[in-house]
Design a protein around this motif. Structure first.
Motif, mmCIF file in Angstrom:
data_model
loop_
_atom_site.group_PDB
_atom_site.id
_atom_site.type_symbol
_atom_site.label_atom_id
_atom_site.label_comp_id
_atom_site.label_asym_id
_atom_site.label_seq_id
_atom_site.Cartn_x
_atom_site.Cartn_y
_atom_site.Cartn_z
ATOM 1 N N VAL A 71 0.835 -1.217 0.000
ATOM 2 C CA VAL A 71 0.000 0.000 0.000
ATOM 3 C C VAL A 71 0.869 1.268 0.000
ATOM 4 C CG1 VAL A 71 -1.751 1.274 1.294
ATOM 5 C CG2 VAL A 71 -1.852 -1.222 1.201
ATOM 6 N N TYR A 72 0.481 2.238 -0.816
ATOM 7 C CA TYR A 72 1.140 3.543 -0.807
ATOM 8 C C TYR A 72 0.081 4.624 -1.008
ATOM 9 C CZ TYR A 72 0.553 3.639 -5.851
ATOM 10 O OH TYR A 72 0.000 3.628 -7.107
ATOM 11 N N GLY A 78 1.151 9.579 4.777
ATOM 12 C CA GLY A 78 1.880 8.567 5.547
ATOM 13 C C GLY A 78 3.245 8.260 4.966
ATOM 14 N N ASN A 79 3.861 7.225 5.493
ATOM 15 C CA ASN A 79 5.189 6.815 5.020
ATOM 16 C C ASN A 79 5.041 5.560 4.192
ATOM 17 O OD1 ASN A 79 6.528 8.842 6.505
ATOM 18 N ND2 ASN A 79 6.209 7.611 8.352
ATOM 19 N N ASN A 80 5.717 5.537 3.055
ATOM 20 C CA ASN A 80 5.616 4.354 2.203
ATOM 21 C C ASN A 80 6.768 4.319 1.213
ATOM 22 O OD1 ASN A 80 4.730 5.989 -0.157
ATOM 23 N ND2 ASN A 80 2.955 6.353 1.177
ATOM 24 N N PHE A 81 6.815 3.262 0.430
ATOM 25 C CA PHE A 81 7.903 3.010 -0.513
ATOM 26 C C PHE A 81 8.026 4.140 -1.548
ATOM 27 C CE2 PHE A 81 9.671 0.820 -4.301
ATOM 28 C CZ PHE A 81 10.806 0.264 -3.743
ATOM 29 N N VAL A 82 6.900 4.609 -2.053
ATOM 30 C CA VAL A 82 6.935 5.646 -3.099
ATOM 31 C C VAL A 82 7.584 6.915 -2.552
ATOM 32 C CG1 VAL A 82 5.518 7.119 -4.600
ATOM 33 C CG2 VAL A 82 4.902 4.719 -4.272
ATOM 34 N N LYS A 83 7.171 7.319 -1.366
ATOM 35 C CA LYS A 83 7.718 8.548 -0.789
ATOM 36 C C LYS A 83 9.197 8.370 -0.437
ATOM 37 C CE LYS A 83 4.727 11.079 1.719
ATOM 38 N NZ LYS A 83 3.635 11.345 2.712
ATOM 39 N N THR A 84 9.548 7.183 0.059
ATOM 40 C CA THR A 84 10.959 6.927 0.394
ATOM 41 C C THR A 84 11.810 6.972 -0.880
ATOM 42 O OG1 THR A 84 10.277 5.527 2.211
ATOM 43 C CG2 THR A 84 12.535 5.267 1.483
ATOM 44 N N LYS A 129 12.097 1.608 -10.225
ATOM 45 C CA LYS A 129 12.459 2.151 -11.549
ATOM 46 C C LYS A 129 11.332 3.027 -12.089
ATOM 47 C CE LYS A 129 15.166 0.677 -14.527
ATOM 48 N NZ LYS A 129 16.406 1.266 -15.078
ATOM 49 N N GLU A 130 10.098 2.529 -11.930
ATOM 50 C CA GLU A 130 8.934 3.261 -12.446
ATOM 51 C C GLU A 130 8.753 4.584 -11.680
ATOM 52 O OE1 GLU A 130 7.335 2.390 -15.121
ATOM 53 O OE2 GLU A 130 5.746 3.902 -15.008
ATOM 54 N N ILE A 131 8.988 4.534 -10.378
ATOM 55 C CA ILE A 131 8.865 5.760 -9.566
ATOM 56 C C ILE A 131 9.899 6.798 -10.054
ATOM 57 C CG2 ILE A 131 9.166 6.744 -7.240
ATOM 58 C CD1 ILE A 131 8.232 3.882 -6.199
ATOM 59 N N MET A 132 11.138 6.356 -10.207
ATOM 60 C CA MET A 132 12.191 7.297 -10.657
ATOM 61 C C MET A 132 11.823 7.873 -12.034
ATOM 62 S SD MET A 132 14.210 7.323 -8.163
ATOM 63 C CE MET A 132 14.532 6.286 -6.729
ATOM 64 N N GLY A 133 11.352 7.005 -12.917
ATOM 65 C CA GLY A 133 10.995 7.463 -14.273
ATOM 66 C C GLY A 133 9.861 8.468 -14.238
ATOM 67 N N GLN A 134 8.790 8.111 -13.535
ATOM 68 C CA GLN A 134 7.621 9.009 -13.509
ATOM 69 C C GLN A 134 7.929 10.318 -12.788
ATOM 70 O OE1 GLN A 134 3.802 7.525 -12.437
ATOM 71 N NE2 GLN A 134 3.954 5.675 -13.659
ATOM 72 N N LYS A 142 0.272 14.093 -7.407
ATOM 73 C CA LYS A 142 -0.179 14.730 -6.157
ATOM 74 C C LYS A 142 1.029 15.127 -5.314
ATOM 75 C CE LYS A 142 -4.766 12.997 -5.606
ATOM 76 N NZ LYS A 142 -5.096 11.625 -6.009
ATOM 77 N N LEU A 143 2.012 14.217 -5.233
ATOM 78 C CA LEU A 143 3.190 14.500 -4.415
ATOM 79 C C LEU A 143 4.035 15.614 -5.035
ATOM 80 C CD1 LEU A 143 4.168 10.832 -3.509
ATOM 81 C CD2 LEU A 143 3.504 12.606 -1.882
#
Ligand SMILES: NC(=O)c1ccc[n+]([C@@H]2O[C@H](COP(=O)([O-])OP(=O)(O)OC[C@H]3O[C@@H](n4cnc5c(N)ncnc54)[C@H](OP(=O)(O)O)[C@@H]3O)[C@@H](O)[C@H]2O)c1
Length: 289
Positions: free
Chosen positions: A153-154, A158-164, A225-230, A283-284
């Motif tokens: 879940v992200y 809150g704290n999660n993988f995407v934000k980290t 990888k997808e997070i960094m790309g987006q 959003k972030l």
């Protein structure tokens, strides 16, 4: 309906709070442990009676997977015993209970998506306590109630993988991320939408058990990888095996769960994980909620 949401400062609870503004037909009571500690049966009974609650959405949980290994009793009190109390109260007062569980009830040794009835065999304390909560609720059998298992879940809250990953991606040139644990990320906003659109209206004689994650599949490495790309971050993501990143809690290797029942029974289309990730990253990035 008069709806109580517990754990409302967490990821899922926060998304439900935002979406609840679009449901003026319901009266929502958003609580977290300062106002309503789910481990206190007395407090819950009092709150439900006083506010004439008809639905409880239990988003409160002990979710610190590694810390749970050294706080077994506390994890059990929140993820198991409190759920048993909620279920007993729900049964007694004919209140609908919507409870959230996890892919960590499985041991991760599968190779195709787990159907809801697949044998459970958790490999860490968090999973053991969440499974005990499921079983307690199934034993009590409150009517018109459901358990929804989700994974990874992200949220923009809150704290999660995407934000980290976004934070580390800003600061570092290179990151090692586990590539041999496979699952599906779940945007808490999507699960919150399903709960308010569909789950609150569920009717059944036996506690329903469903799987809800976003569509698709990836490893933590693919996810990073997808997070960094987006997010347009230059940080290089390097694949490592889970054995190179020891942690107090063992984590399952394979976490995919079959969602056919959600699609079929609720006529609900779940978004693809990369599309939901895009929404969250926007959003972030632009500080929207
Ligand atoms: N996060 C994941 O990756 C994941 C994966 C699979 C399933 N799930 C399940 O999905 C559900 C929602 O997870 P989430 O990510 O939204 O969790 P979360 O962000 O950790 O939120 C849980 C909330 O419950 C609160 N809480 C803890 N103990 C409580 C108590 N005794 N009484 C009332 N509130 C209490 C927490 O407060 P504190 O933070 O102050 O303790 C927190 O605000 C949980 O059932 C979780 O097990 C989560």
């Amino acid at each position: 309906m008069r709806i109580l949401i517990t754990g409302s400062k967490g990821q899922l609870g926060s998304e439900l709070k935002v979406l609840s503004n679009y449901y003026p037909e319901h009266l929502f009571f958003h609580t977290d442990k300062e106002e309503l500690d789910i481990t206190s049966k007395e407090a819950i009974v009092k709150f439900v009676n006083k506010n004439k609650i008809k639905v409880i959405i239990n988003c409160a949980a002990y979710t610190a997977v590694d810390r749970a290994e050294s706080e077994k009793e506390l994890a059990d009190r929140i993820n198991h015993l409190a759920v048993k109390n909620l279920a007993e109260l729900a049964k007694e007062k004919t209140v609908k209970l919507i409870h959230i569980s996890t892919d960590y009830v499985f041991d991760g040794k599968g190779y195709k998506p787990y159907p809801v009835g697949h044998p459970t065999s958790p490999v860490n304390t968090y999973g053991i306590t969440k499974l005990a909560g499921e079983k307690a609720m199934q034993l009590v059998q409150p009517s018109n109630s459901i358990i929804i298992r989700t994974s990874w879940v992200y949220s923009s809250y809150g704290n999660n993988f995407v934000k980290t990953m976004m934070r580390l991606g800003e600061d570092r040139n290179k990151l090692n991320v586990i590539c041999d644990q496979i699952g599906v990320p779940t945007y808490a906003r999507d699960l919150a939408d399903f709960i308010l659109q569909k789950a609150v209206y569920v009717e059944n004689n036996k506690v329903g058990l469903y799987h809800f994650t976003n569509e698709g599949v990836c490893s933590w490495y693919d996810f990073a990888k997808e997070i960094m790309g987006q997010a347009e971050l230059k940080c290089k993501v390097c694949p490592i095996p889970a054995t190179a990143y020891p942690s107090p809690a063992i984590r399952p290797y394979y976490s995919l769960m079959d969602k056919v029942d959600i699609n079929k029974e609720f006529n609900y289309t779940i978004p693809y994980w990369k599309e939901s990730l895009k929404e969250c990253i926007e959003k972030l990035t632009f500080n929207l909620h």
